[in-house]
Write a protein that holds these residues in place. Structure first.
Motif, PDB file in Angstrom:
ATOM      1  N   ALA A   1      43.324  47.367  48.744  1.00 55.53           N
ATOM      2  CA  ALA A   1      42.166  46.757  48.082  1.00 55.53           C
ATOM      3  C   ALA A   1      42.126  45.251  48.340  1.00 55.53           C
ATOM      4  O   ALA A   1      41.051  44.675  48.599  1.00 55.53           O
ATOM      5  N   ILE A   2      43.268  44.590  48.272  1.00 56.76           N
ATOM      6  CA  ILE A   2      43.314  43.152  48.537  1.00 56.76           C
ATOM      7  C   ILE A   2      42.968  42.872  49.998  1.00 56.76           C
ATOM      8  O   ILE A   2      42.181  41.963  50.307  1.00 56.76           O
ATOM      9  N   ASP A   3      43.540  43.655  50.898  1.00 56.37           N
ATOM     10  CA  ASP A   3      43.283  43.481  52.326  1.00 56.37           C
ATOM     11  C   ASP A   3      41.794  43.645  52.626  1.00 56.37           C
ATOM     12  O   ASP A   3      41.194  42.844  53.357  1.00 56.37           O
ATOM     13  N   ALA A   4      41.184  44.684  52.039  1.00 56.07           N
ATOM     14  CA  ALA A   4      39.750  44.920  52.257  1.00 56.07           C
ATOM     15  C   ALA A   4      38.916  43.786  51.683  1.00 56.07           C
ATOM     16  O   ALA A   4      37.907  43.373  52.277  1.00 56.07           O
ATOM     17  N   ARG A   5      39.332  43.258  50.534  1.00 57.44           N
ATOM     18  CA  ARG A   5      38.604  42.157  49.883  1.00 57.44           C
ATOM     19  C   ARG A   5      38.614  40.910  50.766  1.00 57.44           C
ATOM     20  O   ARG A   5      37.615  40.213  50.889  1.00 57.44           O
ATOM     21  N   VAL A   6      39.762  40.631  51.392  1.00 56.35           N
ATOM     22  CA  VAL A   6      39.871  39.454  52.255  1.00 56.35           C
ATOM     23  C   VAL A   6      39.041  39.644  53.518  1.00 56.35           C
ATOM     24  O   VAL A   6      38.365  38.720  53.974  1.00 56.35           O
ATOM     25  N   LYS A   7      39.087  40.843  54.073  1.00 57.76           N
ATOM     26  CA  LYS A   7      38.311  41.106  55.289  1.00 57.76           C
ATOM     27  C   LYS A   7      36.806  41.063  55.031  1.00 57.76           C
ATOM     28  O   LYS A   7      36.024  40.730  55.922  1.00 57.76           O
ATOM     29  N   ALA A   8      36.400  41.387  53.803  1.00 56.45           N
ATOM     30  CA  ALA A   8      34.971  41.453  53.482  1.00 56.45           C
ATOM     31  C   ALA A   8      34.372  40.107  53.110  1.00 56.45           C
ATOM     32  O   ALA A   8      33.151  39.942  53.131  1.00 56.45           O
ATOM     33  N   GLY A   9      35.191  39.132  52.732  1.00 55.94           N
ATOM     34  CA  GLY A   9      34.653  37.848  52.297  1.00 55.94           C
ATOM     35  C   GLY A   9      35.674  37.056  51.514  1.00 55.94           C
ATOM     36  O   GLY A   9      36.880  37.215  51.695  1.00 55.94           O
ATOM     37  N   ARG A  10      35.167  36.208  50.582  1.00 58.02           N
ATOM     38  CA  ARG A  10      36.088  35.342  49.854  1.00 58.02           C
ATOM     39  C   ARG A  10      36.039  35.573  48.344  1.00 58.02           C
ATOM     40  O   ARG A  10      36.368  34.693  47.552  1.00 58.02           O
TER      41      ARG A  10
ATOM     42  N   LEU B   1      48.479  40.029  54.673  1.00 55.65           N
ATOM     43  CA  LEU B   1      47.464  38.977  54.793  1.00 55.65           C
ATOM     44  C   LEU B   1      47.836  37.933  55.839  1.00 55.65           C
ATOM     45  O   LEU B   1      46.951  37.396  56.526  1.00 55.65           O
ATOM     46  N   ILE B   2      49.137  37.612  55.982  1.00 55.08           N
ATOM     47  CA  ILE B   2      49.481  36.584  56.972  1.00 55.08           C
ATOM     48  C   ILE B   2      49.321  37.101  58.398  1.00 55.08           C
ATOM     49  O   ILE B   2      49.284  36.319  59.352  1.00 55.08           O
ATOM     50  N   GLU B   3      49.196  38.423  58.546  1.00 57.92           N
ATOM     51  CA  GLU B   3      48.935  38.982  59.871  1.00 57.92           C
ATOM     52  C   GLU B   3      47.450  38.945  60.212  1.00 57.92           C
ATOM     53  O   GLU B   3      47.070  39.235  61.343  1.00 57.92           O
ATOM     54  N   ASN B   4      46.617  38.595  59.226  1.00 67.85           N
ATOM     55  CA  ASN B   4      45.182  38.479  59.455  1.00 67.85           C
ATOM     56  C   ASN B   4      44.910  37.145  60.144  1.00 67.85           C
ATOM     57  O   ASN B   4      45.171  36.088  59.578  1.00 67.85           O
ATOM     58  N   PRO B   5      44.392  37.146  61.377  1.00 71.99           N
ATOM     59  CA  PRO B   5      44.200  35.883  62.105  1.00 71.99           C
ATOM     60  C   PRO B   5      43.212  34.938  61.427  1.00 71.99           C
ATOM     61  O   PRO B   5      43.225  33.730  61.707  1.00 71.99           O
ATOM     62  N   LYS B   6      42.382  35.456  60.523  1.00 68.63           N
ATOM     63  CA  LYS B   6      41.404  34.598  59.843  1.00 68.63           C
ATOM     64  C   LYS B   6      41.991  33.900  58.619  1.00 68.63           C
ATOM     65  O   LYS B   6      41.337  33.055  58.009  1.00 68.63           O
ATOM     66  N   VAL B   7      43.227  34.280  58.237  1.00 67.86           N
ATOM     67  CA  VAL B   7      43.890  33.649  57.095  1.00 67.86           C
ATOM     68  C   VAL B   7      44.883  32.617  57.614  1.00 67.86           C
ATOM     69  O   VAL B   7      45.751  32.931  58.432  1.00 67.86           O
TER      70      VAL B   7
ATOM     71  N   CYS C   1      38.819  43.742  38.600  1.00 69.98           N
ATOM     72  CA  CYS C   1      40.105  44.438  38.716  1.00 69.98           C
ATOM     73  C   CYS C   1      40.013  45.387  39.913  1.00 69.98           C
ATOM     74  O   CYS C   1      39.166  46.279  39.945  1.00 69.98           O
ATOM     75  N   LEU C   2      40.873  45.187  40.893  1.00 67.31           N
ATOM     76  CA  LEU C   2      40.808  45.957  42.134  1.00 67.31           C
ATOM     77  C   LEU C   2      41.572  47.272  42.051  1.00 67.31           C
ATOM     78  O   LEU C   2      41.272  48.212  42.777  1.00 67.31           O
ATOM     79  N   HIS C   3      42.593  47.329  41.195  1.00 72.04           N
ATOM     80  CA  HIS C   3      43.313  48.590  40.999  1.00 72.04           C
ATOM     81  C   HIS C   3      44.064  48.547  39.680  1.00 72.04           C
ATOM     82  O   HIS C   3      44.558  47.497  39.278  1.00 72.04           O
ATOM     83  N   LYS C   4      44.138  49.723  39.024  1.00 68.56           N
ATOM     84  CA  LYS C   4      44.804  49.826  37.724  1.00 68.56           C
ATOM     85  C   LYS C   4      45.893  50.879  37.774  1.00 68.56           C
ATOM     86  O   LYS C   4      45.696  51.975  38.304  1.00 68.56           O
ATOM     87  N   TYR C   5      47.029  50.521  37.217  1.00 67.45           N
ATOM     88  CA  TYR C   5      48.135  51.465  37.033  1.00 67.45           C
ATOM     89  C   TYR C   5      48.790  51.066  35.728  1.00 67.45           C
ATOM     90  O   TYR C   5      49.588  50.139  35.665  1.00 67.45           O
ATOM     91  N   VAL C   6      48.420  51.774  34.648  1.00 68.83           N
ATOM     92  CA  VAL C   6      48.767  51.315  33.309  1.00 68.83           C
ATOM     93  C   VAL C   6      50.063  51.963  32.835  1.00 68.83           C
ATOM     94  O   VAL C   6      50.648  52.812  33.505  1.00 68.83           O
ATOM     95  N   ILE C   7      50.499  51.559  31.668  1.00 70.38           N
ATOM     96  CA  ILE C   7      51.826  51.958  31.178  1.00 70.38           C
ATOM     97  C   ILE C   7      51.944  53.473  31.029  1.00 70.38           C
ATOM     98  O   ILE C   7      52.996  54.049  31.302  1.00 70.38           O
ATOM     99  N   THR C   8      50.854  54.139  30.638  1.00 76.01           N
ATOM    100  CA  THR C   8      50.914  55.603  30.511  1.00 76.01           C
ATOM    101  C   THR C   8      51.055  56.273  31.868  1.00 76.01           C
ATOM    102  O   THR C   8      51.736  57.289  31.997  1.00 76.01           O
ATOM    103  N   ASP C   9      50.402  55.723  32.901  1.00 78.63           N
ATOM    104  CA  ASP C   9      50.577  56.256  34.258  1.00 78.63           C
ATOM    105  C   ASP C   9      52.035  56.172  34.677  1.00 78.63           C
ATOM    106  O   ASP C   9      52.608  57.129  35.185  1.00 78.63           O
ATOM    107  N   ALA C  10      52.625  55.001  34.463  1.00 78.93           N
ATOM    108  CA  ALA C  10      53.988  54.753  34.942  1.00 78.93           C
ATOM    109  C   ALA C  10      55.015  55.610  34.207  1.00 78.93           C
ATOM    110  O   ALA C  10      55.962  56.122  34.815  1.00 78.93           O
TER     111      ALA C  10
END
Length: 955
Positions: free
Chosen positions: A249-258, A282-288, A418-427
């Motif tokens: 999700a973070i990788d896609a967010r960076v590739k899509a914009g700011r 992210l550091i492997e992304n040439p645009k970062v 919020c790009l992803h959720k994993y809450v205490i009950t999930d864990a």
């Protein structure tokens, strides 16, 4: 004929599915055949034909090192000198374009090591075995397959050129349950994972797992991007599904914009690994241009840098000071770990402006650790203002919502989504963190047994909690029970207390009792102190003119107290720590941290163990030690602070550590219930409705007029003579400060909008600070002492085990007040009721039960009256519904009720699916040979569903 699918049938079905997914079938009966196939596949992948002598060199190259070394070999290239003398850079796997590889599936490869062994299903990439799948027939325990792989590790994977040591991922399955894990021989069965969908719905069936996880591009992506090579321990680690989705999700967010975003993953679920992998991607992304990982305290800077370097040695340059940070920002360092304090200094000091000029307009991605702490305040705006292309991502286990916001901003306000959720009950449900076992000790009661209400403002509760007699009683309790809580000191504990003064009292009680031979616990402590503390002797009284200052106790200052405690530490461990300066303080902190964390290692010695670390706030957030299993609490905690502190105990480690123990010496149950409720609800309200900026600006300027009516300018404060006039000034300026803090939270805030200049505000502030202590405000006094009345004996108030059943019961209880005459109580009950249904929809273990639970809440709870408890009413309802469902099933399928009950009882006892003949015997009418298989399969499926709905996951 068996009435269940055999292991051979399971294997046959899986291979057919894999062929359908694009794997080419290949028969490789032994390692000679595998080596020949490897030569062909490597040649095909690299576009060459390898001669016998060339391939011999390749085999020799591949045969070197252990599993960790071979993981590096897989990801690198081999410089091969060909027979004609020309060089060839041979690639073993394309990890950049991971779909561009050669894929095969084979079965029953025979390898001869200590014993001759045959492996079930092997997935080959460019001829190398990178995924090994071990199967057990349906009904068998999954751990059997895990144990079998461990046996192969010892007996044969290393044999015959060790090609099976190139396996990156193991998969184990019994058809209904399927898990994966990295090739790390030291890990426990608890470190095997189910794959899941993005909403954390588990994918357990083998066919579905194959489609989702073993698909060629996906499994190659997992190997290429989401296997982490842990340099410090020389092991492979693989991301769990929620970690994978967060990084994606973070990788896609960076590739899509700011646009910004944040990840909500509950504390203890592996945030450091997730954030490291996100930074690495992210550091492997040439645009970062740069990735800056930001923590909020210097004590976390060392730990986080060390953790990152564990994953990839030397990948992170930790910043010892602001100058070093500025050099890294202005230089070539692409991944930086720093504290928010140093980052703030770097971008606000004029002397660094020239060095940082080049980075201001670069694409800089900031990742904030525990963003609920570090990102609230002025620094957030300064970063956005300074870095024109800043993009910010936050990681937190405990976001700020409307319910737990201290100010006017939530996590969403700063990070937008919020790009992803994993809450205490999930864990907890996934066994990725331990459940909590919480005990509440110490009723506040009189000597005659009657209870004292802590909420009565006229009594001095603080005096009771800080009284030496009570603290001594708590210390006695810990001494008596510590071995039981920590499995005879196999694990360590922390004790967190309310203040430095209380900490000193606790430490000295432990020391006094140790010196008296009452215990042998090793207790250490650390706390921060003010550089210019008030001197208790500076009381205005005339002192003894003959007293020599040199004769005063050396521990008047809290720093001196801490230094004496560190001297005890040095004597205990033969070290030479000191806290006389800031460098020594953090060296001591790091030694404490290392001492606790080193207990996780096989080389740990009992002589180095620390039993109890005594703290006020330090170590309660961001610190992970698997060998810490108990938290003693003698301070008030709530919401995110409570969850963060409790979560120090919940890291998974083997079978002995079955839970995180929390012992509260105050009644924190209401606060615990509120915190668990909030951070289990994926639909928690993220927005605070506040008035627009202009409204607060008007209020501020009106408040300035009120202030000037009391004191027209700062100097006129000197002329205020009466206590009432001074009190009026204190109240007026306090209101002004509150409004200014609110205004500063708006992005449109401009100092020029205020009718009070910044300098004049600071001048008023100085007067306020000086006059505040001398004025009796509307704060109540400490209240009457209750020490003579109170009984100091500790008594167990309540014990909770935090699991799914607890959370459900907790939320059900929250529905009280639905019929209240008070509209506020009714509205609150309505909101809580919504949170119940939200949780039922998001919690996997409750989804199959949702309809029944909602039926109970809607239809049965309103009828619960008199002395009947919610729990007993629920039990009666649940048993009735279970009986009704069982009767209906027996009628539909023509089953004998007693015989079907026996099948369920046997399943509960053995955990094994009923045999075909037993199911057939339970049927009123025997099916024909042709009907038998489908009838038995249908009955077993319904039996398992019945058990899943009514018997499993309730706690």
């Amino acid at each position: 004929m068996a009435g269940y699918q055999s292991e051979a049938q399971l294997e046959e079905g899986l291979v057919k599915r894999l062929i359908g997914l694009g794997y080419a079938p290949v028969t490789l009966p032994d390692m000679a055949a595998m080596r020949e196939n490897l030569r062909l596949q490597l040649g095909k992948h690299n576009g060459v034909t390898l001669s016998d002598s060339e391939f011999a060199k390749v085999i020799n190259h591949l045969d070197k090192g252990n599993v960790f070394d071979k993981a590096k070999t897989l990801r690198g290239r081999m410089q091969l000198t060909r027979d004609d003398g020309t060089p060839l850079y041979l690639r073993f796997m394309n990890t950049q374009e991971w779909c561009q590889n050669e894929y095969q599936v084979t079965t029953q490869v025979t390898v001869t090591g200590h014993h001759k062994t045959r492996f079930d299903v092997t997935l080959l990439v460019n001829g190398l075995p990178l995924v090994q799948i071990e199967l057990k027939r349906r009904g068998m325990e999954l751990k059997e397959a895990f144990n079998q792989i461990n046996r192969y590790q010892r007996h044969s994977y290393w044999a015959e050129n060790g090609l099976f040591q190139y396996v990156q991922i193991f998969v184990i399955s019994n058809g209904v349950n399927t898990k994966y894990y990295a090739n790390n021989r030291k890990q426990d069965f608890k470190q095997t994972f189910f794959w899941a969908e993005e909403d954390n719905t588990l994918i357990t069936q083998l066919d579905a797992f194959a489609d989702a996880f073993l698909e060629k591009c996906h499994v190659s992506k997992m190997i290429s991007k989401y296997i982490v090579l842990h340099e410090s321990h020389k092991i492979l680690m693989v991301l769990r599904p929620y970690q994978y989705y967060a990084v994606e999700a973070i990788d896609a967010r960076v590739k899509a914009g700011r646009k910004n975003g944040y990840i909500w993953h509950t504390t203890g679920s592996g945030k450091t690994l997730t954030s490291f992998k996100a930074a690495q991607v992210l550091i492997e992304n040439p645009k970062v241009d740069k990735v800056v990982f930001v923590v909020d305290r210097a004590d976390l800077d060392y730990q986080t840098t060390k953790e990152f370097n564990h994953f990839s040695d030397g990948s992170v340059d930790g910043t010892d000071n602001t100058k070093a940070l500025v050099g890294q920002l202005g230089g070539d360092t692409k991944l930086i770990v720093t504290t928010i304090q140093k980052l703030n200094t770097a971008i606000t000091r004029d002397r660094y402006e020239g060095v940082l000029e080049g980075v201001k307009d670069q694409r800089v991605v900031f990742i904030f650790d525990e963003c609920h702490r570090s990102q609230f305040g002025e620094t957030h705006k300064r970063i956005v203002s300074f870095f024109s292309k800043a993009q910010m991502f936050g990681f937190t286990g405990t976001p700020i919502f409307a319910d737990n916001a201290v100010g006017k901003q939530t996590t969403k306000d700063l990070f937008t989504q919020c790009l992803h959720k994993y809450v205490i009950t999930d864990a907890i449900a996934d066994d990725n963190v331990l459940k909590f076992s919480i005990e509440y000790w110490g009723k506040l009661k009189r000597k005659d047994g009657s209870l004292i209400d802590e909420d009565v403002p006229s009594i001095n509760v603080k005096e009771f909690y800080d009284s030496p007699e009570r603290i001594e009683g708590v210390v006695d309790w810990i001494i008596q029970n510590h071995d039981r809580k920590t499995h005879n000191k196999q694990f360590s504990a922390m004790l967190c207390v309310s203040s430095v003064d209380a900490l000193i009292e606790y430490y000295e009680a432990f020391k006094r009792k140790r010196d008296a031979g009452e215990h042998h616990l090793r207790v250490a402590t650390i706390f921060t102190y003010g550089p210019n503390e008030a001197d208790p002797d500076a009381d205005g009284l005339i002192g003894d003119p003959d007293l020599n200052v040199a004769d005063l106790p050396v521990d008047v200052h809290k720093r001196d107290r801490l230094e004496s405690f560190v001297a005890d530490y040095n004597a205990m461990y033969q070290t030479s720590e000191t806290v006389k300066d800031s460098k020594g303080f953090y060296t001591y902190y790091n030694h404490l941290s290392k001492r606790l964390k080193d207990r996780d290692t096989e080389a740990a010695l009992d002589k180095d163990r620390l039993d109890i670390l005594l703290v006020v706030n330090m170590f309660l957030t961001g610190f992970d030690a698997k060998k810490l299993n108990t938290l003693y609490v003698d301070k008030n905690l709530k919401y995110h602070g409570l969850i963060q502190a409790f979560s120090r105990t919940n890291r998974i480690l083997g079978q002995v550590k079955s839970q995180g123990n929390v012992v509260c010496f105050r009644n924190l149950k209401p606060a615990t219930d509120d915190a668990i409720t909030l951070f289990s609800n994926k639909e928690a309200i993220e927005e605070i409705l506040i008035a627009p900026y202009e409204d607060y600006l008007t209020q501020f300027n009106e408040a300035v007029e009120l202030l000037r009516s009391v004191a027209p300018d700062p100097e006129s404060v000197n002329e205020l003579k009466s206590e009432d006039d001074k009190l009026a000034f204190v109240k007026a300026f306090r209101n002004l400060m509150r409004l200014k803090n609110v205004l500063r939270s708006f992005t449109e805030y401009d100092e020029g909008d205020l009718v009070l200049s910044a300098q004049e505000f600071e001048d008023y502030s100085s007067k306020y600070q000086d006059i505040g202590d001398a004025v009796k405000t509307d704060k109540p006094d400490d209240g009457a002492s209750i020490l003579n009345e109170v009984d100091f004996e500790l008594e167990l108030i309540h014990r909770d085990e935090i699991n799914v059943a607890y959370i459900l019961a907790l939320l059900s209880e929250a529905l009280a007040g639905e019929d209240s005459l008070d509209p506020k109580i009714r509205d609150a009950s309505k909101a809580k009721k919504k949170s119940v249904f939200d949780l039922l929809g998001s919690e996997r273990q409750l989804r199959s039960k949702r309809e029944l639970i909602e039926k109970f809440i809607e239809q049965y709870m309103p009828t619960v009256t008199g002395e009947t408890t919610i729990e007993s009413a629920f039990d009666a309802f649940w048993n009735a519904e279970r009986s009704k469902a069982t009767v209906e099933l027996c009628e539909v399928e023509g089953l004998k009720p007693d015989a079907f009950a026996a099948l369920i009882e046997e399943y509960h006892f053995s955990g094994k699916v009923p045999l075909q003949r037993n199911v057939v015997e339970a049927l009123e009418k025997k099916p024909t040979i042709l009907e038998r298989k489908s009838a038995v399969s249908r009955v077993i499926d319904k039996l398992l569903k019945l058990v899943s709905t009514f018997d499993e996951g309730l706690g």
